[in-house]
Scaffold this motif. Structure first.
Motif, PDB file in Angstrom:
ATOM      1  N   GLU A 125      21.341  85.937  30.110  1.00 11.37           N
ATOM      2  CA  GLU A 125      21.234  85.434  31.475  1.00 11.37           C
ATOM      3  C   GLU A 125      21.081  83.922  31.471  1.00 11.37           C
ATOM      4  OE1 GLU A 125      18.690  87.578  34.279  1.00 11.37           O
ATOM      5  OE2 GLU A 125      18.362  89.073  32.701  1.00 11.37           O
ATOM      6  N   ALA A 126      21.712  83.288  32.449  1.00  7.54           N
ATOM      7  CA  ALA A 126      21.569  81.848  32.660  1.00  7.54           C
ATOM      8  C   ALA A 126      21.704  81.602  34.158  1.00  7.54           C
ATOM      9  CB  ALA A 126      22.623  81.068  31.890  1.00  7.54           C
ATOM     10  N   GLY A 127      20.588  81.363  34.828  1.00  8.20           N
ATOM     11  CA  GLY A 127      20.639  81.182  36.271  1.00  8.20           C
ATOM     12  C   GLY A 127      21.238  82.403  36.950  1.00  8.20           C
ATOM     13  N   PRO A 128      22.275  82.205  37.784  1.00  8.67           N
ATOM     14  CA  PRO A 128      22.895  83.336  38.480  1.00  8.67           C
ATOM     15  C   PRO A 128      23.902  84.122  37.630  1.00  8.67           C
ATOM     16  CG  PRO A 128      23.996  81.322  39.109  1.00  8.67           C
ATOM     17  CD  PRO A 128      22.859  80.912  38.201  1.00  8.67           C
ATOM     18  N   LEU A 129      24.083  83.689  36.378  1.00 10.10           N
ATOM     19  CA  LEU A 129      25.116  84.278  35.516  1.00 10.10           C
ATOM     20  C   LEU A 129      24.507  85.300  34.566  1.00 10.10           C
ATOM     21  CD1 LEU A 129      28.088  84.221  34.493  1.00 10.10           C
ATOM     22  CD2 LEU A 129      27.393  82.370  32.949  1.00 10.10           C
ATOM     23  N   LEU A 130      25.136  86.469  34.495  1.00  6.53           N
ATOM     24  CA  LEU A 130      24.717  87.534  33.581  1.00  6.53           C
ATOM     25  C   LEU A 130      25.904  87.940  32.731  1.00  6.53           C
ATOM     26  CD1 LEU A 130      22.644  89.781  32.682  1.00  6.53           C
ATOM     27  CD2 LEU A 130      23.696  91.227  34.427  1.00  6.53           C
ATOM     28  N   LEU A 131      25.696  87.962  31.407  1.00  7.03           N
ATOM     29  CA  LEU A 131      26.748  88.364  30.469  1.00  7.03           C
ATOM     30  C   LEU A 131      26.321  89.662  29.798  1.00  7.03           C
ATOM     31  CD1 LEU A 131      29.390  86.856  29.706  1.00  7.03           C
ATOM     32  CD2 LEU A 131      28.262  86.194  27.587  1.00  7.03           C
ATOM     33  N   ASP A 132      27.159  90.681  29.898  1.00  5.98           N
ATOM     34  CA  ASP A 132      26.904  91.965  29.251  1.00  5.98           C
ATOM     35  C   ASP A 132      27.684  91.988  27.942  1.00  5.98           C
ATOM     36  OD1 ASP A 132      27.004  94.699  28.403  1.00  5.98           O
ATOM     37  OD2 ASP A 132      26.561  95.344  30.446  1.00  5.98           O
ATOM     38  N   ARG A 167      35.583  85.279  25.666  1.00  6.22           N
ATOM     39  CA  ARG A 167      35.168  84.858  24.319  1.00  6.22           C
ATOM     40  C   ARG A 167      34.586  83.455  24.337  1.00  6.22           C
ATOM     41  NH1 ARG A 167      39.915  86.658  20.048  1.00  6.22           N
ATOM     42  NH2 ARG A 167      40.234  88.789  20.784  1.00  6.22           N
ATOM     43  N   ILE A 168      35.237  82.550  25.069  1.00  4.43           N
ATOM     44  CA  ILE A 168      34.748  81.178  25.153  1.00  4.43           C
ATOM     45  C   ILE A 168      33.379  81.150  25.820  1.00  4.43           C
ATOM     46  CG2 ILE A 168      35.117  78.950  26.283  1.00  4.43           C
ATOM     47  CD1 ILE A 168      38.093  79.299  25.752  1.00  4.43           C
ATOM     48  N   LEU A 169      33.248  81.865  26.935  1.00  2.00           N
ATOM     49  CA  LEU A 169      31.978  81.884  27.654  1.00  2.00           C
ATOM     50  C   LEU A 169      30.865  82.466  26.786  1.00  2.00           C
ATOM     51  CD1 LEU A 169      30.344  81.433  30.206  1.00  2.00           C
ATOM     52  CD2 LEU A 169      31.112  83.687  31.017  1.00  2.00           C
ATOM     53  N   GLU A 170      31.136  83.570  26.117  1.00  2.05           N
ATOM     54  CA  GLU A 170      30.111  84.183  25.265  1.00  2.05           C
ATOM     55  C   GLU A 170      29.680  83.217  24.166  1.00  2.05           C
ATOM     56  OE1 GLU A 170      29.618  87.701  21.947  1.00  2.05           O
ATOM     57  OE2 GLU A 170      30.910  88.109  23.674  1.00  2.05           O
ATOM     58  N   TYR A 171      30.633  82.552  23.544  1.00  2.00           N
ATOM     59  CA  TYR A 171      30.291  81.662  22.436  1.00  2.00           C
ATOM     60  C   TYR A 171      29.466  80.475  22.935  1.00  2.00           C
ATOM     61  CZ  TYR A 171      30.722  79.592  17.827  1.00  2.00           C
ATOM     62  OH  TYR A 171      30.428  79.088  16.579  1.00  2.00           O
TER      63      TYR A 171
END
Length: 225
Positions: A128-135, A156-160
């Motif tokens: 999590e980062a602010g309003p962003l959630l990565l599963d 992939r770019i966002l996850e890294y």
């Protein structure tokens, strides 16, 4: 993530290359320790899978050499030896976990994901980062609770970037996450993908977590947890 797979059995090596690639990883798959040491010296990896029963330089010696060279990425060992002494020896050499052959790919994948999370400082399967959630399991992103339509490369770019939050990530590192071969890499593609990713993240909320550090790369400025 970019993985190094060291397995001398051709069929299993191909199987791992294919299955891990289908999970969104870029895979260097090699048959022996000598080739593994060359790849590790030339490229950046996020994790290695090492068979203990390699020809020539053994898997144990390969792990010791990687650690002595300062390679601190997680290492998961594959072993056909089920006794506890071999497992302990592998862990003592510098490995982080092990899977005993024959194994189910789902178990291997779960252990790899756990190692990657811990190496990035995360214990959950989400970031999590602010309003962003990565599963991380579903390979999906949400902004303010709504799913974001990302391509596989954008994800992939966002996850890294989120795994390496508040660190400058060079374009070369991002290209390694997308393309297995040097000749396929084009920094202009990274610029286009990051631009698209920024527009999707900004949406209507003005969320702008990705900065460009001129001459160095990109920085995910938000703290991730």
């Amino acid at each position: 993530m970019k993985l190094l797979v060291v397995e001398d059995e051709a069929l299993l090596r191909h199987h791992l290359y294919t299955r891990l690639g289908e999970q969104g990883h870029v895979v260097d798959a090699v048959p022996n320790a000598e080739e593994a040491l060359y790849r590790a010296a030339e490229y950046n990896h996020d994790l290695a899978v090492v068979d203990l029963g390699l020809p020539g330089i053994s898997g144990l010696d390969l792990i010791r050499q990687l650690r002595s060279q300062g390679k601190n990425f997680p290492i998961l060992i594959l072993t056909a030896r089920g006794n506890w002494q071999d497992k302990v020896e592998g862990l003592a050499a510098g490995a982080d976990d092990y899977v005993v052959k024959p194994f189910q790919f789902e178990e291997l994948e779960a252990r790899l994901n756990a190692l990657l999370r811990r190496s990035s400082g995360f214990v959950q399967s989400t970031i999590e980062a602010g309003p962003l959630l990565l599963d991380l399991n579903r390979k999906q992103a949400q902004l303010d609770g709504e799913p974001i339509a990302l391509t596989a490369y954008e994800y992939r770019i966002l996850e890294y970037l989120m795994r390496h939050h508040q660190q400058v990530v060079a374009k070369e590192r991002l290209m390694e996450q997308l393309y297995p071969n040097d000749e396929e890499r084009d920094p202009n593609v990274i610029e286009v993908l990051v631009g698209r990713l920024r527009r999707k993240l900004e949406g209507g909320s003005g969320f702008k977590p990705i900065d460009t550090v001129r001459g160095q790369g990109y920085l995910f400025t938000e703290r991730c947890r």
